[in-house]
Design a protein around this motif. Structure first.
Motif, PDB file in Angstrom:
ATOM      1  N   ILE A 138       0.888  -1.162   0.000  1.00 57.88           N
ATOM      2  CA  ILE A 138       0.000   0.000   0.000  1.00 57.88           C
ATOM      3  C   ILE A 138       0.923   1.207   0.000  1.00 57.88           C
ATOM      4  CG2 ILE A 138      -1.888   1.186   1.166  1.00 57.88           C
ATOM      5  CD1 ILE A 138      -2.511  -1.709   0.163  1.00 57.88           C
ATOM      6  N   ALA A 139       0.802   2.054  -1.030  1.00 53.92           N
ATOM      7  CA  ALA A 139       1.816   3.087  -1.217  1.00 53.92           C
ATOM      8  C   ALA A 139       1.227   4.431  -1.599  1.00 53.92           C
ATOM      9  CB  ALA A 139       2.792   2.644  -2.314  1.00 53.92           C
ATOM     10  N   PHE A 140       1.988   5.453  -1.289  1.00 57.65           N
ATOM     11  CA  PHE A 140       1.765   6.796  -1.808  1.00 57.65           C
ATOM     12  C   PHE A 140       3.061   7.210  -2.480  1.00 57.65           C
ATOM     13  CE2 PHE A 140       2.470  11.391  -1.224  1.00 57.65           C
ATOM     14  CZ  PHE A 140       1.487  11.846  -2.086  1.00 57.65           C
ATOM     15  N   ASN A 141       2.958   7.571  -3.747  1.00 57.35           N
ATOM     16  CA  ASN A 141       4.120   8.002  -4.507  1.00 57.35           C
ATOM     17  C   ASN A 141       3.871   9.437  -4.962  1.00 57.35           C
ATOM     18  OD1 ASN A 141       6.060   8.566  -6.467  1.00 57.35           O
ATOM     19  ND2 ASN A 141       6.091   6.481  -7.242  1.00 57.35           N
ATOM     20  N   PRO A 142       4.554  10.406  -4.357  1.00 55.90           N
ATOM     21  CA  PRO A 142       4.308  11.802  -4.722  1.00 55.90           C
ATOM     22  C   PRO A 142       4.749  12.138  -6.149  1.00 55.90           C
ATOM     23  CG  PRO A 142       6.200  11.654  -3.263  1.00 55.90           C
ATOM     24  CD  PRO A 142       5.601  10.280  -3.339  1.00 55.90           C
ATOM     25  N   PHE A 143       5.503  11.240  -6.781  1.00 55.20           N
ATOM     26  CA  PHE A 143       5.985  11.483  -8.134  1.00 55.20           C
ATOM     27  C   PHE A 143       5.121  10.807  -9.196  1.00 55.20           C
ATOM     28  CE2 PHE A 143       9.590  11.168  -5.142  1.00 55.20           C
ATOM     29  CZ  PHE A 143       9.917  12.516  -5.097  1.00 55.20           C
ATOM     30  N   SER A 144       4.149  10.009  -8.745  1.00 51.55           N
ATOM     31  CA  SER A 144       3.250   9.304  -9.667  1.00 51.55           C
ATOM     32  C   SER A 144       1.808   9.533  -9.232  1.00 51.55           C
ATOM     33  CB  SER A 144       3.558   7.803  -9.678  1.00 51.55           C
ATOM     34  OG  SER A 144       4.840   7.553 -10.184  1.00 51.55           O
ATOM     35  N   LYS A 145       1.351  10.746  -9.405  1.00 54.98           N
ATOM     36  CA  LYS A 145      -0.023  11.094  -9.028  1.00 54.98           C
ATOM     37  C   LYS A 145      -1.006  10.231  -9.817  1.00 54.98           C
ATOM     38  CE  LYS A 145       1.139  14.700  -6.464  1.00 54.98           C
ATOM     39  NZ  LYS A 145       0.956  14.804  -5.064  1.00 54.98           N
ATOM     40  N   LEU A 146      -2.080   9.829  -9.159  1.00 55.49           N
ATOM     41  CA  LEU A 146      -3.112   9.029  -9.802  1.00 55.49           C
ATOM     42  C   LEU A 146      -3.972   9.896 -10.715  1.00 55.49           C
ATOM     43  CD1 LEU A 146      -4.299   6.892  -6.747  1.00 55.49           C
ATOM     44  CD2 LEU A 146      -2.605   6.299  -8.480  1.00 55.49           C
ATOM     45  N   GLY A 147      -4.543   9.262 -11.738  1.00 54.30           N
ATOM     46  CA  GLY A 147      -5.481   9.946 -12.612  1.00 54.30           C
ATOM     47  C   GLY A 147      -6.786  10.199 -11.875  1.00 54.30           C
ATOM     48  N   PRO A 148      -7.680  10.980 -12.441  1.00 54.46           N
ATOM     49  CA  PRO A 148      -8.960  11.290 -11.802  1.00 54.46           C
ATOM     50  C   PRO A 148      -9.775  10.042 -11.448  1.00 54.46           C
ATOM     51  CG  PRO A 148      -8.635  12.681 -13.720  1.00 54.46           C
ATOM     52  CD  PRO A 148      -7.525  11.670 -13.720  1.00 54.46           C
ATOM     53  N   ASP A 149      -9.625   8.987 -12.254  1.00 49.33           N
ATOM     54  CA  ASP A 149     -10.361   7.743 -11.996  1.00 49.33           C
ATOM     55  C   ASP A 149      -9.573   6.771 -11.119  1.00 49.33           C
ATOM     56  OD1 ASP A 149      -8.379   6.967 -13.744  1.00 49.33           O
ATOM     57  OD2 ASP A 149      -9.727   5.977 -15.153  1.00 49.33           O
ATOM     58  N   GLY A 150      -8.416   7.180 -10.611  1.00 57.84           N
ATOM     59  CA  GLY A 150      -7.586   6.327  -9.769  1.00 57.84           C
ATOM     60  C   GLY A 150      -6.561   5.525 -10.541  1.00 57.84           C
ATOM     61  N   ALA A 151      -6.495   5.716 -11.849  1.00 54.52           N
ATOM     62  CA  ALA A 151      -5.525   4.976 -12.653  1.00 54.52           C
ATOM     63  C   ALA A 151      -4.102   5.378 -12.273  1.00 54.52           C
ATOM     64  CB  ALA A 151      -5.763   5.229 -14.142  1.00 54.52           C
ATOM     65  N   PHE A 152      -3.207   4.389 -12.356  1.00 56.06           N
ATOM     66  CA  PHE A 152      -1.803   4.601 -12.001  1.00 56.06           C
ATOM     67  C   PHE A 152      -0.929   4.529 -13.248  1.00 56.06           C
ATOM     68  CE2 PHE A 152       2.380   2.794 -11.028  1.00 56.06           C
ATOM     69  CZ  PHE A 152       2.840   3.671 -10.077  1.00 56.06           C
ATOM     70  N   ARG A 153       0.024   5.426 -13.323  1.00 56.22           N
ATOM     71  CA  ARG A 153       1.099   5.354 -14.318  1.00 56.22           C
ATOM     72  C   ARG A 153       2.394   5.646 -13.582  1.00 56.22           C
ATOM     73  NH1 ARG A 153      -0.194   8.085 -20.001  1.00 56.22           N
ATOM     74  NH2 ARG A 153       1.818   7.118 -20.297  1.00 56.22           N
ATOM     75  N   TRP A 154       3.460   5.006 -13.991  1.00 56.28           N
ATOM     76  CA  TRP A 154       4.733   5.107 -13.287  1.00 56.28           C
ATOM     77  C   TRP A 154       5.154   6.553 -13.067  1.00 56.28           C
ATOM     78  CZ3 TRP A 154       7.036   1.749 -10.382  1.00 56.28           C
ATOM     79  CH2 TRP A 154       8.343   1.959  -9.975  1.00 56.28           C
ATOM     80  N   ASN A 155       5.024   7.402 -14.059  1.00 59.43           N
ATOM     81  CA  ASN A 155       5.413   8.806 -13.913  1.00 59.43           C
ATOM     82  C   ASN A 155       4.229   9.735 -13.691  1.00 59.43           C
ATOM     83  OD1 ASN A 155       8.251   8.491 -14.125  1.00 59.43           O
ATOM     84  ND2 ASN A 155       7.988   8.074 -16.307  1.00 59.43           N
ATOM     85  N   GLY A 156       3.101   9.189 -13.353  1.00 54.23           N
ATOM     86  CA  GLY A 156       1.925   9.974 -12.998  1.00 54.23           C
ATOM     87  C   GLY A 156       1.156  10.501 -14.196  1.00 54.23           C
ATOM     88  N   TYR A 157       0.057  11.132 -13.899  1.00 57.31           N
ATOM     89  CA  TYR A 157      -0.799  11.737 -14.920  1.00 57.31           C
ATOM     90  C   TYR A 157      -0.688  13.241 -14.882  1.00 57.31           C
ATOM     91  CZ  TYR A 157      -3.028   7.363 -16.107  1.00 57.31           C
ATOM     92  OH  TYR A 157      -3.270   6.095 -16.569  1.00 57.31           O
TER      93      TYR A 157
END
Length: 141
Positions: free
Chosen positions: A122-141
């Motif tokens: 369970i993580a929070f990555n300040p450099f990979s912000k989630l998309g509006p729908d919660g989608a994850f991308r390595w370098n964020g949205y």
């Protein structure tokens, strides 16, 4: 082959018990007539399947399964959410393996083992912000 994962199948001893844990966390199962208990995710599906049936389907001994190191990760929108998710999972029978803590690279995470044995980060990555729908991308949205 396109670069994506469509279905994550977890072989478990007792699919109904395993599904109950995820349902207690607020997940909703979808109809599946083929013996898989499925939970649709954002862009993928998590499937829970009897371990022995999975071994039979692959054509290997059941003792061979479960030998690989694998974690599933759930990224949170805020740092504070990490401890909340870990606590909720523990309430429903998960074992917290590592409490929420800061990581050397600037993130925040913890780990739990679900009652079915699956290990989740369970993580929070300040450099990979989630998309509006919660989608994850390595370098964020």
């Amino acid at each position: 082959m396109e670069q994506r994962v469509s279905l994550i199948t977890v072989g478990v001893d007792d699919p109904e018990t395993a599904a109950g844990f995820y349902e207690q966390l607020g997940w909703e199962r979808v109809d599946s007539p083929d013996g898989v208990i499925a939970f649709d995710l954002i862009g993928q599906t998590l499937g829970l399947y009897p371990l022995s049936a999975l071994a039979d389907e692959i054509g290997i001994d059941v003792g061979t399964l479960g030998q690989g190191a694998l974690t599933l990760s759930y990224n949170c929108r805020t740092k504070e959410d990490v401890a909340q998710v870990l606590s909720k999972a523990e309430t429903f029978g998960a074992e917290v393996l590592k409490p929420a803590s800061d990581v050397f690279w600037g993130g925040h995470h913890g780990y739990f083992r679900a009652p079915d044995g699956t290990i989740w980060e369970i993580a929070f990555n300040p450099f990979s912000k989630l998309g509006p729908d919660g989608a994850f991308r390595w370098n964020g949205y």
